[in-house]
Design a protein around this motif. Structure first.
Motif, PDB file in Angstrom:
ATOM      1  N   GLY A   1       0.780  -1.357  -0.092  1.00 21.33           N
ATOM      2  CA  GLY A   1      -0.049   0.078  -0.149  1.00 21.33           C
ATOM      3  C   GLY A   1       0.847   1.276  -0.071  1.00 21.33           C
ATOM      4  O   GLY A   1       0.471   2.410   0.002  1.00 21.33           O
ATOM      5  N   LYS A   2       1.909   1.221   0.107  1.00 21.35           N
ATOM      6  CA  LYS A   2       3.081   2.497   0.016  1.00 21.35           C
ATOM      7  C   LYS A   2       2.765   3.605  -1.226  1.00 21.35           C
ATOM      8  O   LYS A   2       2.625   4.758  -0.668  1.00 21.35           O
ATOM      9  N   SER A   3       2.479   2.896  -2.246  1.00 29.71           N
ATOM     10  CA  SER A   3       2.465   3.869  -3.497  1.00 29.71           C
ATOM     11  C   SER A   3       1.162   4.288  -3.496  1.00 29.71           C
ATOM     12  O   SER A   3       0.931   5.548  -3.858  1.00 29.71           O
ATOM     13  N   THR A   4       0.245   3.596  -3.113  1.00 32.57           N
ATOM     14  CA  THR A   4      -1.017   3.822  -3.001  1.00 32.57           C
ATOM     15  C   THR A   4      -1.301   5.126  -2.033  1.00 32.57           C
ATOM     16  O   THR A   4      -2.057   6.191  -2.236  1.00 32.57           O
ATOM     17  N   LEU A   5      -0.517   4.933  -0.678  1.00 33.80           N
ATOM     18  CA  LEU A   5      -0.603   6.045   0.227  1.00 33.80           C
ATOM     19  C   LEU A   5      -0.154   7.331  -0.451  1.00 33.80           C
ATOM     20  O   LEU A   5      -0.655   8.487  -0.175  1.00 33.80           O
ATOM     21  N   LEU A   6       1.006   7.266  -1.171  1.00 30.08           N
ATOM     22  CA  LEU A   6       1.588   8.160  -1.783  1.00 30.08           C
ATOM     23  C   LEU A   6       0.769   9.042  -2.620  1.00 30.08           C
ATOM     24  O   LEU A   6       0.848  10.115  -2.601  1.00 30.08           O
ATOM     25  N   ARG A   7       0.253   8.373  -3.562  1.00 26.30           N
ATOM     26  CA  ARG A   7      -0.748   8.920  -4.522  1.00 26.30           C
ATOM     27  C   ARG A   7      -1.986   9.365  -3.940  1.00 26.30           C
ATOM     28  O   ARG A   7      -2.564  10.523  -4.391  1.00 26.30           O
TER      29      ARG A   7
ATOM     30  N   ASP B   1       8.119   7.943  -5.368  1.00 26.78           N
ATOM     31  CA  ASP B   1       7.670   6.737  -5.489  1.00 26.78           C
ATOM     32  C   ASP B   1       8.559   5.873  -6.263  1.00 26.78           C
ATOM     33  O   ASP B   1       8.849   5.803  -7.282  1.00 26.78           O
ATOM     34  N   GLU B   2       9.393   5.380  -5.539  1.00 22.73           N
ATOM     35  CA  GLU B   2      10.251   4.280  -5.970  1.00 22.73           C
ATOM     36  C   GLU B   2      11.371   5.083  -7.062  1.00 22.73           C
ATOM     37  O   GLU B   2      11.532   4.465  -8.285  1.00 22.73           O
ATOM     38  N   ALA B   3      11.893   6.039  -6.759  1.00 17.93           N
ATOM     39  CA  ALA B   3      12.259   7.065  -7.870  1.00 17.93           C
ATOM     40  C   ALA B   3      13.759   6.359  -8.626  1.00 17.93           C
ATOM     41  O   ALA B   3      14.221   6.682  -9.517  1.00 17.93           O
ATOM     42  N   THR B   4      14.167   5.056  -7.901  1.00 15.05           N
ATOM     43  CA  THR B   4      15.469   4.731  -8.083  1.00 15.05           C
ATOM     44  C   THR B   4      15.347   3.122  -8.866  1.00 15.05           C
ATOM     45  O   THR B   4      16.103   2.393  -9.409  1.00 15.05           O
ATOM     46  N   SER B   5      14.057   2.717  -8.794  1.00 18.42           N
ATOM     47  CA  SER B   5      13.760   1.268  -9.084  1.00 18.42           C
ATOM     48  C   SER B   5      13.752   0.931 -10.299  1.00 18.42           C
ATOM     49  O   SER B   5      14.010  -0.309 -10.717  1.00 18.42           O
TER      50      SER B   5
ATOM     51  N   GLY C   1      16.349  21.157   3.631  1.00 17.03           N
ATOM     52  CA  GLY C   1      15.030  21.258   4.245  1.00 17.03           C
ATOM     53  C   GLY C   1      13.703  21.013   3.867  1.00 17.03           C
ATOM     54  O   GLY C   1      12.766  21.447   4.351  1.00 17.03           O
ATOM     55  N   MET C   2      13.746  20.386   2.580  1.00 17.22           N
ATOM     56  CA  MET C   2      12.482  19.871   1.682  1.00 17.22           C
ATOM     57  C   MET C   2      11.716  18.858   2.346  1.00 17.22           C
ATOM     58  O   MET C   2      12.413  17.895   2.812  1.00 17.22           O
ATOM     59  N   THR C   3      10.603  19.070   2.725  1.00 17.22           N
ATOM     60  CA  THR C   3       9.705  18.053   3.369  1.00 17.22           C
ATOM     61  C   THR C   3       9.296  16.934   2.240  1.00 17.22           C
ATOM     62  O   THR C   3       9.163  17.235   1.166  1.00 17.22           O
ATOM     63  N   MET C   4       9.808  15.891   2.597  1.00 18.37           N
ATOM     64  CA  MET C   4       9.692  14.676   1.518  1.00 18.37           C
ATOM     65  C   MET C   4       9.252  13.221   2.209  1.00 18.37           C
ATOM     66  O   MET C   4       9.266  13.204   3.313  1.00 18.37           O
ATOM     67  N   VAL C   5       8.415  12.906   1.339  1.00 22.64           N
ATOM     68  CA  VAL C   5       7.896  11.363   1.773  1.00 22.64           C
ATOM     69  C   VAL C   5       8.568  10.454   0.596  1.00 22.64           C
ATOM     70  O   VAL C   5       8.207  10.778  -0.558  1.00 22.64           O
ATOM     71  N   ILE C   6       9.137   9.484   0.896  1.00 27.98           N
ATOM     72  CA  ILE C   6       9.879   8.573  -0.097  1.00 27.98           C
ATOM     73  C   ILE C   6       9.417   7.168  -0.088  1.00 27.98           C
ATOM     74  O   ILE C   6       9.543   6.473   1.277  1.00 27.98           O
ATOM     75  N   VAL C   7       9.122   6.716  -0.924  1.00 30.22           N
ATOM     76  CA  VAL C   7       8.679   4.917  -1.046  1.00 30.22           C
ATOM     77  C   VAL C   7      10.061   4.541  -1.412  1.00 30.22           C
ATOM     78  O   VAL C   7      10.413   5.000  -2.686  1.00 30.22           O
ATOM     79  N   THR C   8      10.727   3.761  -0.896  1.00 31.82           N
ATOM     80  CA  THR C   8      11.846   3.138  -1.496  1.00 31.82           C
ATOM     81  C   THR C   8      12.294   1.797  -0.682  1.00 31.82           C
ATOM     82  O   THR C   8      11.689   1.429   0.168  1.00 31.82           O
ATOM     83  N   HIS C   9      12.919   1.155  -1.473  1.00 34.50           N
ATOM     84  CA  HIS C   9      13.386  -0.087  -1.126  1.00 34.50           C
ATOM     85  C   HIS C   9      14.951  -0.128  -0.804  1.00 34.50           C
ATOM     86  O   HIS C   9      15.620  -1.092  -0.586  1.00 34.50           O
ATOM     87  N   GLU C  10      15.596   1.172  -0.799  1.00 32.88           N
ATOM     88  CA  GLU C  10      16.815   1.526  -0.689  1.00 32.88           C
ATOM     89  C   GLU C  10      17.179   2.041   0.864  1.00 32.88           C
ATOM     90  O   GLU C  10      16.932   3.028   1.195  1.00 32.88           O
ATOM     91  N   ILE C  11      17.184   0.740   1.600  1.00 30.34           N
ATOM     92  CA  ILE C  11      17.116   0.749   2.977  1.00 30.34           C
ATOM     93  C   ILE C  11      18.190   1.508   3.689  1.00 30.34           C
ATOM     94  O   ILE C  11      18.070   2.260   4.659  1.00 30.34           O
ATOM     95  N   ALA C  12      19.662   1.324   3.066  1.00 33.31           N
ATOM     96  CA  ALA C  12      20.643   2.049   3.679  1.00 33.31           C
ATOM     97  C   ALA C  12      20.398   3.466   3.379  1.00 33.31           C
ATOM     98  O   ALA C  12      20.697   4.555   4.224  1.00 33.31           O
ATOM     99  N   PHE C  13      19.831   3.993   2.306  1.00 34.27           N
ATOM    100  CA  PHE C  13      19.382   5.372   2.077  1.00 34.27           C
ATOM    101  C   PHE C  13      18.533   6.031   2.906  1.00 34.27           C
ATOM    102  O   PHE C  13      18.418   7.173   3.481  1.00 34.27           O
ATOM    103  N   ALA C  14      17.541   5.080   3.233  1.00 40.56           N
ATOM    104  CA  ALA C  14      16.216   5.568   3.995  1.00 40.56           C
ATOM    105  C   ALA C  14      16.935   5.637   5.465  1.00 40.56           C
ATOM    106  O   ALA C  14      16.506   6.501   6.202  1.00 40.56           O
TER     107      ALA C  14
END
Length: 265
Positions: free
Chosen positions: A48-54, A177-181, A202-215
């Motif tokens: 549901g991650k991408s659906t939540l983002l959308r 939304d999975e910008a690097t996938s 300082g940009m407010t961001m919500v990131i859907v990602t599988h890049e766990i180290a980046f998160a």
């Protein structure tokens, strides 16, 4: 509701529910993102991650719950309707979104792609729109690619143009939304570097990602979703290094530490 510091969250989602046919994709999901905060949404595919983002920028209309971004608040349920076309376009412009696939206009240069929103939505003068677009292309490291068409750009370069295009609307928040996938592994780093710089600015961001180290490195908070439910949330490093819930631990066990960061061993 305001935070302890007296400032309202930039994004506030409450009791959000979304169903597609018989499948309930989001089940009473709530989320808060403070001004300048970075929240990573993690979890298995189909959680549901991408659906939540959308739902945050109303590309998907929730069945119930409330969505607030900045001063704009929408409630959903029986009889609820979306705002008019102009108001909706303004709201979406204020919630910049970057997708897995770049969705650039193939017949326009990188510069023209970034200029499009300022010209057609913000009604900027062409010289001003061009100056803004060139500055943003420079910000994402592509000043020398302004006159190139998408077919001449790598996947990482296309995604950076897409980020510049979203920033050209001067949004309050950015959604990724999975910008690097969709990128080859060697190109992922250049896009993450731009996202890292935005977070530092300082940009407010919500990131859907599988890049766990980046998160773990960039996000203030992480939210683990499974089957449309928030299973666990908290400070990103704490959640990733020492998850409390068995479902979170099981998910993160598939990721290995890289350069000392990432999911638990």
């Amino acid at each position: 509701m305001e935070t302890e510091a007296g400032t309202a969250p930039k994004i506030e989602i409450a009791s959000l529910r979304k169903q597609f046919g018989a499948q309930v994709v989001l089940k009473d999901v709530s989320l808060r993102v403070e001004p300048g905060g970075v929240v990573a949404l993690i979890g298995p595919s189909g959680s549901g991650k991408s659906t939540l983002l959308r739902c945050i920028n109303l590309l998907v209309v929730p069945d119930a719950g409330t969505v607030r971004v900045g001063a704009d608040r929408f409630a959903f349920g029986a009889g609820a309707r979306l705002p008019g076309t102009r108001a909706l376009a303004r709201f979406r412009a204020n919630t910049g979104m970057v997708f897995q696939h770049f969705n650039l206009f193939p017949h326009r240069t990188a510069l023209a792609n970034v200029m499009e929103g300022p010209l057609t939505v913000r009604r900027m003068r062409r010289p001003d729109a061009e100056a803004l677009a060139r500055a943003l292309l420079a910000k994402v490291g592509l000043a020398d690619k302004a006159d190139q068409y998408p077919s001449r750009l790598s996947g990482g370069q296309k995604q950076r143009v897409a980020i510049a295009r979203a920033l050209a609307m001067e949004p309050e928040v950015m959604l990724f939304d999975e910008a690097t996938s969709a990128l080859d592994p060697e190109l992922v780093g250049e896009v993450l570097a731009v996202m890292r710089a935005l977070a530092a600015d300082g940009m407010t961001m919500v990131i859907v990602t599988h890049e766990i180290a980046f998160a773990r490195e960039v996000a203030d908070r992480a939210v683990f979703l499974r089957d449309g439910v928030v299973v666990e949330e908290g400070a990103a490093r704490a959640l990733i290094d020492a998850p409390r819930e068995p479902e979170t631990r099981a998910f993160l066990s598939h990721f290995h530490r890289r350069d000392g960061a990432g999911a638990p061993r």
